[in-house]
Design a protein around this motif. Structure first.
Motif, PDB file in Angstrom:
ATOM      1  N   HIS A  39       1.365  -1.127  -0.171  1.00 51.48           N
ATOM      2  CA  HIS A  39      -0.122   0.180  -0.538  1.00 51.48           C
ATOM      3  C   HIS A  39       0.837   1.339   0.287  1.00 51.48           C
ATOM      4  O   HIS A  39       2.038   1.169   0.543  1.00 51.48           O
ATOM      5  CB  HIS A  39      -0.612  -0.178   1.236  1.00 51.48           C
ATOM      6  CG  HIS A  39      -1.850  -0.956   0.933  1.00 51.48           C
ATOM      7  ND1 HIS A  39      -1.585  -2.080   1.636  1.00 51.48           N
ATOM      8  CD2 HIS A  39      -3.219  -0.436   1.223  1.00 51.48           C
ATOM      9  CE1 HIS A  39      -2.658  -3.133   1.606  1.00 51.48           C
ATOM     10  NE2 HIS A  39      -3.744  -2.079   1.382  1.00 51.48           N
ATOM     11  N   THR A  40       0.363   2.176  -0.524  1.00 53.53           N
ATOM     12  CA  THR A  40       1.243   4.137   0.010  1.00 53.53           C
ATOM     13  C   THR A  40      -0.374   4.614   0.138  1.00 53.53           C
ATOM     14  O   THR A  40      -1.325   4.217  -0.208  1.00 53.53           O
ATOM     15  CB  THR A  40       1.291   3.900  -1.254  1.00 53.53           C
ATOM     16  OG1 THR A  40       2.137   5.477  -1.075  1.00 53.53           O
ATOM     17  CG2 THR A  40       0.533   4.485  -2.521  1.00 53.53           C
ATOM     18  N   THR A  41      -0.009   5.867   0.481  1.00 54.76           N
ATOM     19  CA  THR A  41      -1.194   6.675   0.741  1.00 54.76           C
ATOM     20  C   THR A  41      -1.231   7.930  -0.570  1.00 54.76           C
ATOM     21  O   THR A  41      -0.095   7.955  -1.013  1.00 54.76           O
ATOM     22  CB  THR A  41      -0.525   7.531   2.473  1.00 54.76           C
ATOM     23  OG1 THR A  41       0.209   8.241   2.481  1.00 54.76           O
ATOM     24  CG2 THR A  41      -0.571   6.508   3.188  1.00 54.76           C
ATOM     25  N   ARG A  42      -2.748   8.910  -0.424  1.00 56.76           N
ATOM     26  CA  ARG A  42      -2.843   9.900  -0.693  1.00 56.76           C
ATOM     27  C   ARG A  42      -3.089  10.758  -0.605  1.00 56.76           C
ATOM     28  O   ARG A  42      -4.242  10.330   0.104  1.00 56.76           O
ATOM     29  CB  ARG A  42      -3.207   9.737  -2.794  1.00 56.76           C
ATOM     30  CG  ARG A  42      -4.234   8.489  -2.294  1.00 56.76           C
ATOM     31  CD  ARG A  42      -4.790   8.817  -3.986  1.00 56.76           C
ATOM     32  NE  ARG A  42      -6.628   7.360  -4.151  1.00 56.76           N
ATOM     33  CZ  ARG A  42      -7.541   8.241  -4.025  1.00 56.76           C
ATOM     34  NH1 ARG A  42      -7.629   8.841  -3.413  1.00 56.76           N
ATOM     35  NH2 ARG A  42      -8.706   7.147  -3.610  1.00 56.76           N
ATOM     36  N   PRO A  43      -3.495  11.882  -0.906  1.00 53.66           N
ATOM     37  CA  PRO A  43      -4.233  13.301   0.506  1.00 53.66           C
ATOM     38  C   PRO A  43      -6.305  13.043  -0.179  1.00 53.66           C
ATOM     39  O   PRO A  43      -5.834  12.465  -1.616  1.00 53.66           O
ATOM     40  CB  PRO A  43      -3.356  14.608  -0.361  1.00 53.66           C
ATOM     41  CG  PRO A  43      -2.341  14.096  -2.379  1.00 53.66           C
ATOM     42  CD  PRO A  43      -2.774  12.258  -1.627  1.00 53.66           C
ATOM     43  N   LEU A  61      -5.127  11.031   5.010  1.00 50.35           N
ATOM     44  CA  LEU A  61      -4.686  10.024   3.724  1.00 50.35           C
ATOM     45  C   LEU A  61      -6.134   9.521   3.609  1.00 50.35           C
ATOM     46  O   LEU A  61      -6.453   8.516   5.070  1.00 50.35           O
ATOM     47  CB  LEU A  61      -3.000   9.621   4.383  1.00 50.35           C
ATOM     48  CG  LEU A  61      -2.299  11.156   4.499  1.00 50.35           C
ATOM     49  CD1 LEU A  61      -0.864  10.478   5.308  1.00 50.35           C
ATOM     50  CD2 LEU A  61      -1.698  11.570   3.506  1.00 50.35           C
ATOM     51  N   THR A  62      -5.683   8.433   2.518  1.00 50.06           N
ATOM     52  CA  THR A  62      -6.329   7.257   2.114  1.00 50.06           C
ATOM     53  C   THR A  62      -5.055   6.667   1.702  1.00 50.06           C
ATOM     54  O   THR A  62      -4.271   6.510   0.933  1.00 50.06           O
ATOM     55  CB  THR A  62      -7.290   7.283   1.571  1.00 50.06           C
ATOM     56  OG1 THR A  62      -8.003   6.365   1.037  1.00 50.06           O
ATOM     57  CG2 THR A  62      -6.659   7.737  -0.489  1.00 50.06           C
ATOM     58  N   GLU A  64      -4.206   3.586  -1.071  1.00 49.97           N
ATOM     59  CA  GLU A  64      -4.743   2.365  -2.186  1.00 49.97           C
ATOM     60  C   GLU A  64      -3.285   1.872  -2.447  1.00 49.97           C
ATOM     61  O   GLU A  64      -2.354   2.345  -1.720  1.00 49.97           O
ATOM     62  CB  GLU A  64      -4.183   4.025  -3.716  1.00 49.97           C
ATOM     63  CG  GLU A  64      -3.048   4.982  -3.529  1.00 49.97           C
ATOM     64  CD  GLU A  64      -2.978   5.592  -5.113  1.00 49.97           C
ATOM     65  OE1 GLU A  64      -4.669   5.955  -5.051  1.00 49.97           O
ATOM     66  OE2 GLU A  64      -2.084   6.109  -5.417  1.00 49.97           O
ATOM     67  N   SER A  69       6.037  -1.111  -1.812  1.00 50.61           N
ATOM     68  CA  SER A  69       5.111  -0.445  -1.669  1.00 50.61           C
ATOM     69  C   SER A  69       4.282  -0.844   0.067  1.00 50.61           C
ATOM     70  O   SER A  69       4.411  -1.855  -0.083  1.00 50.61           O
ATOM     71  CB  SER A  69       4.960   0.985  -1.701  1.00 50.61           C
ATOM     72  OG  SER A  69       5.598   1.541  -3.099  1.00 50.61           O
ATOM     73  N   ASP A 112     -10.102   3.250   0.113  1.00 50.25           N
ATOM     74  CA  ASP A 112     -10.944   3.497   0.161  1.00 50.25           C
ATOM     75  C   ASP A 112     -12.431   3.493  -0.225  1.00 50.25           C
ATOM     76  O   ASP A 112     -12.467   2.248  -0.106  1.00 50.25           O
ATOM     77  CB  ASP A 112      -9.843   3.687  -1.701  1.00 50.25           C
ATOM     78  CG  ASP A 112     -10.508   5.171  -2.554  1.00 50.25           C
ATOM     79  OD1 ASP A 112     -11.872   5.416  -2.785  1.00 50.25           O
ATOM     80  OD2 ASP A 112     -10.591   5.865  -2.846  1.00 50.25           O
ATOM     81  N   ALA A 118      -9.012   2.349  -5.855  1.00 52.58           N
ATOM     82  CA  ALA A 118      -7.592   2.179  -4.708  1.00 52.58           C
ATOM     83  C   ALA A 118      -6.878   0.634  -6.040  1.00 52.58           C
ATOM     84  O   ALA A 118      -5.535   0.292  -4.963  1.00 52.58           O
ATOM     85  CB  ALA A 118      -7.634   2.265  -3.694  1.00 52.58           C
ATOM     86  N   ASP A 152      -2.600   3.177 -16.354  1.00 48.73           N
ATOM     87  CA  ASP A 152      -1.521   2.880 -15.691  1.00 48.73           C
ATOM     88  C   ASP A 152      -0.878   1.791 -16.748  1.00 48.73           C
ATOM     89  O   ASP A 152      -0.990   0.374 -15.816  1.00 48.73           O
ATOM     90  CB  ASP A 152      -1.182   2.902 -13.515  1.00 48.73           C
ATOM     91  CG  ASP A 152       0.049   2.669 -13.572  1.00 48.73           C
ATOM     92  OD1 ASP A 152       1.023   2.723 -14.368  1.00 48.73           O
ATOM     93  OD2 ASP A 152       0.219   3.480 -12.678  1.00 48.73           O
TER      94      ASP A 152
END
Length: 316
Positions: A39-43, A61-62, A64, A69, A112, A118, A152
């Motif tokens: 996982h990672t985070t995004r704002p 943060l949430t 995804e 990671s 999410d 996500a 992606d």
């Protein structure tokens, strides 16, 4: 009086703050360091004034998915009441779901709320409708794959492993051996309509005499949930599509009725709600649209396009 059960909750954001904990729970709760791999985070912008007031921040943060990671955080030990307070604190953009920590511990985390948004690597398992039968373009699953991979090209993958004729029993039995090589972070189960079918010899007036395939739905879904969690993949369950009953009374020796399909839908939805698993309702997009079903059961090309639009709303 029933004692409050202990719960563990992975926190990587504002819930780690003792000021937020005190505001929500009336105390600073016990925590221990933890890591969530894959996982990672995004704002995530926040508009709920009460949440902003408690945290002092209008951007949280949430999570995804990101293979390779990891997110560092803490595991919080909460009572029933405190877990309910945490649920109330989190805005509608989040959903509480099970995850597997790097330590191997299963715990709750807020993910999410749109389960496909996500995701990176999605495995689809299911029946002929998920397979895309009656649509030369591969059905809703192929459209989902095209859009997801285009988002992606480097990281996104979709593997459609659906097999026509599959029941949830088949899917729950066959799926464990299929996942390791695909490294999924999301397991999308789109099966079950075959569990509601009756042989013509046991058509509706004799349903009580026939072994009911829907009776073990919870068992099969529970097995799939355990399989998904073992790979730290998020389980997403798609319910059955609408049935044009007048055209499915003699389908390859099987009888599909709207009543039994609706019972299946209700059973799957209820299990998902009870287990905090994402449920996607594929019934409504095609309700009353018999013109979009080739044989009363399988969507045609336009029908699959309608289903994909419905699913696309969960990934954007």
């Amino acid at each position: 009086m029933t004692a409050s059960r202990p719960h563990s909750l992975f926190s990587f954001g504002t819930l780690k703050d003792e000021r937020v904990q005190t505001a929500l729970f009336g105390r600073a709760v016990p925590t221990s360091p933890a890591s969530l791999a894959g996982h990672t985070t995004r704002p995530l912008p926040i508009t709920d004034e009460s949440v902003i007031a408690a945290s002092g921040l209008d951007v949280h943060l949430t999570l995804e998915r990101a293979i390779g990671s990891a997110v560092e955080g803490v595991v919080m030990r909460l009572t029933d009441e405190e877990l309910a307070a945490a649920d109330a604190y989190e805005v509608d953009d989040y959903a509480r779901r099970r995850v597997l920590l790097t330590s191997g511990e299963s715990t709750w985390a807020y993910l999410d709320a749109k389960p496909l948004r996500a995701a990176e690597r999605i495995v689809i398992v299911g029946d002929s409708i998920a397979y895309g039968r009656c649509d030369p373009r591969g059905g809703w699953a192929a459209r989902l794959a095209g859009a997801h991979i285009a988002g992606d090209e480097a990281a996104h993958r979709v593997f459609n492993l659906s097999v026509p004729g599959s029941t949830l029993a088949d899917v729950s039995e066959q799926t464990p051996a299929l996942l390791a090589a695909r490294r999924p972070d999301t397991l999308l189960v789109a099966a079950g309509i075959n569990d509601s079918a009756l042989p013509l010899a046991a058509a509706p007036d004799r349903a009580a005499d026939h072994g009911d395939g829907t009776a073990r739905i919870a068992e099969h879904l529970g097995s799939l949930a355990a399989t998904a969690l073992g790979h730290n993949a998020r389980l997403v369950v798609a319910g059955p599509t609408w049935v044009d009953e007048e055209r499915t009374r003699d389908y390859e020796g099987l009888c599909f009725t709207r009543e039994r399909a609706l019972a299946l839908r209700a059973a799957v939805r209820a299990w998902c709600e009870e287990q905090y698993v994402d449920f996607i309702d594929l019934w409504e997009p095609l309700r009353g649209r018999g013109d979009l079903l080739v044989d009363g059961l399988h969507p045609d090309t336009v029908g699959h396009r309608v289903l994909h639009r419905h699913l696309d709303a969960l990934s954007s």
